[in-house]
Write an enzyme that holds these catalytic residues in place. Sequence first.
Site, mmCIF file in Angstrom:
data_model
loop_
_atom_site.group_PDB
_atom_site.id
_atom_site.type_symbol
_atom_site.label_atom_id
_atom_site.label_comp_id
_atom_site.label_asym_id
_atom_site.label_seq_id
_atom_site.Cartn_x
_atom_site.Cartn_y
_atom_site.Cartn_z
ATOM 1 N N CYS A 276 23.329 34.583 8.951
ATOM 2 C CA CYS A 276 24.640 34.273 8.373
ATOM 3 C C CYS A 276 25.216 35.387 7.512
ATOM 4 O O CYS A 276 26.403 35.706 7.603
ATOM 5 C CB CYS A 276 24.597 32.949 7.605
ATOM 6 S SG CYS A 276 23.640 32.984 6.062
ATOM 7 N N HIS A 334 24.169 29.593 2.503
ATOM 8 C CA HIS A 334 24.923 29.961 3.696
ATOM 9 C C HIS A 334 26.059 30.880 3.255
ATOM 10 O O HIS A 334 26.667 30.674 2.202
ATOM 11 C CB HIS A 334 25.466 28.723 4.413
ATOM 12 C CG HIS A 334 26.212 29.061 5.666
ATOM 13 N ND1 HIS A 334 25.704 29.928 6.610
ATOM 14 C CD2 HIS A 334 27.437 28.681 6.126
ATOM 15 C CE1 HIS A 334 26.576 30.049 7.597
ATOM 16 N NE2 HIS A 334 27.629 29.319 7.322
ATOM 17 N N ASP A 357 34.252 31.510 8.965
ATOM 18 C CA ASP A 357 32.801 31.581 9.139
ATOM 19 C C ASP A 357 32.467 32.025 10.561
ATOM 20 O O ASP A 357 32.626 31.260 11.511
ATOM 21 C CB ASP A 357 32.180 30.212 8.850
ATOM 22 C CG ASP A 357 30.666 30.291 8.760
ATOM 23 O OD1 ASP A 357 30.098 31.339 9.097
ATOM 24 O OD2 ASP A 357 30.049 29.290 8.350
#
Length: 720
Positions: A276, A334, A357
């Site tokens: 991530c 995250h 994202d």
Amino acid sequence: MDEFKVRTIDLQQVQNQTRHKTDGLSSSTLVLRRGQAFTVTINFDGQPFDPMKEKLIFRIILGPLYVEAPVSVSRQPSLTQWTAVLEKCIRNPTGHSAFSVSLSSPASASIGAYTLHLRVETRLSEEAYFLGQVTLLCNPWCPADSVFLQAEDLRTEYVKSDIGLLFKGSPGNIVPQSWSFDQYEKGILDICMKLLQVSPQHQEDIVKDLLNRSNPVYISRVISAMVNSNDDKGVLMGNWSGDYKDGVNPSQWSGSADILRMWSETQFSPVKYGQCWVFAAVMCTVMRALGIPTRVVTNFNSAHDTDGNMTIEEYYNEKGEKLSMSRDSIWNFHVWVESWMKRPDLGQGYDGWQVLDPTPQEMSAGMFRCGPAAVTAIYERRVDAQYDVPFVYAEVNADVRTMIVRNGRVLSTSVDKRRVGALISTKRPGSMSMQDITSEYKTEEDENTYRGSMAGVTGRSTTFRCEPQSDRIMVGNTCSRSLTGVTGRSITFSCEPQSDRIMASKGVEVSLQLLKAPVVGENISFNIIITNNDAAPKLLRKHVNAQNKEYNRNPTETFWEAHDDIKIGPKETVTIQHEISFKEYMLTEAEEDSLVNLAVVIEDVKSQERVLASEEFNIRSPSLNIQVQNEYVVINTQQVATVTFTNPFSTAVSGELIVACSGLQEKIQTRLTIRPRETMRVPINFTPRMAGAKMLYASLVLMNPLTVLHGFKTINVQGS
């Protein structure tokens, strides 16, 4: 005198790029920002240019689209269309003459690589000239641009800065990692533009794609999908398996340039591998290069709600082992990005930071991407607002339902409304420190993020128990009750009816406390604090369980456990210390930070009352120390830095030290072996080739134990 005739044309690259604040960006083209004038100088022979006799017409071409801008002597520059205005005429002593034209693009122009032509029409002839290529970017300095950002310090941080700080770990043990965004490195801007060209949207309908590139909402959705490779020729392939033999361990990346170059040089094959923070950092590079203000954001305790019910289910057995019985998960952290833009599609009040994202988790309109989701819409719980607000809202706000189960039967349940979205953070502008932005996502009521219990190294615990049957409210075949656990938070639980009612017991409480922030190579020390609330002594059974954990999924096998009986007196509180040795948790994967799920279940042998406390934490790797010999660092002058590391392990370690600098020509790599407890001091010669705030960063990839260590030093490089 002869007729007017163009001799040469000068795009004034240095002056224009300085005025457009694109100096330093490396491209084969002139790099400009939309909504701002730039100057073209035309050298000519013969009669001076006379707009009554000659016509000069600029043709600006983007793919199959073009627009023409005739040179005017009086027209004012426009923010809504391309214009060309005659500025001044100059007579050179050589007899040659020149004049300059001010060309302006609209503030809503599509970004991309344009081609410029000039057509000269006179009474006797018509000639065309190729001027060159221009890369047009968004312009956060232009009030009419939809990415306009008012404060200069924020534009410097979120557009111009190429040094970053990402945050990983857990809320009580945050690990900062440096990142070099590398937007000024050679060829990187051109590669960033390629993401738009290679995208499925461009391949399917070139004209539609080029017209839509005026809108940062559209651009950001394209880039969000293109940074991962799940459904296009995107940049990065994700891998969370721990097996990276055919690629690069995500923990070893420290900048975006290597990744983007590898993608481009392999004809757009996905680079192996990303997780991530790598996806987010690469997207930040691309967005800043395109002129869209962007920052990297970490959400600690980030919920991945696969079924959309806004609840994450967690299961434990009676021995304190966490079970993998749910597709839902809580990522210890995250990382995504926020980009700054107007949102006219959402109505008033939703301009500003938008969540994007690129990590492939769930599909959005048929592609692995997420956002832009307005942070204000998340704060206001406007889950109907596009794009993907419900998914991001759940990431920061989902409830956690924790159950103890035995033989397929739920013995008791707790609901924690505070754990998810415990801390949302980003790099503070102009500083290498963390900025807490949780309050931008959550109201004060939502935001009680147990910061008090996170101060220092005290672990958070969630305590729940089955209360006496007489105190419960029966709902069908289950019962529910609200109580305040040992953390002072109100939680709700339900439990199966019991055949034997437990009379008037006030139960047992338990909590976990880490004695210091765990560091690789050292033992993990923690206390279990048990309180008997009854006026009678108790015989208790204690089950402590520690499991390995990846940051983005549920724990795997148990690597340490302890089980014993305890006698506790009436109203007594006992503290039991435990230690897990380094040998017992030694890392098996090359991760910077090992994660542990620690849980304790206390069982009252007589009443069968059970109490659970749990804590997830990271074991920090030791860091590298970097010192620069001369604090006054000058561009293009050799400097000396020293990288220092003390081996904390009882065995010798070997690995590869990599040192790099944003604005440094090449990485420096060296192999070394360090004896137990030995201090390594490695002098590094480096020559910075760009002025400004830069970062020297180092990583040490160890083979035994397999882990990656990091360190960084910011330096202010002075111009010559």
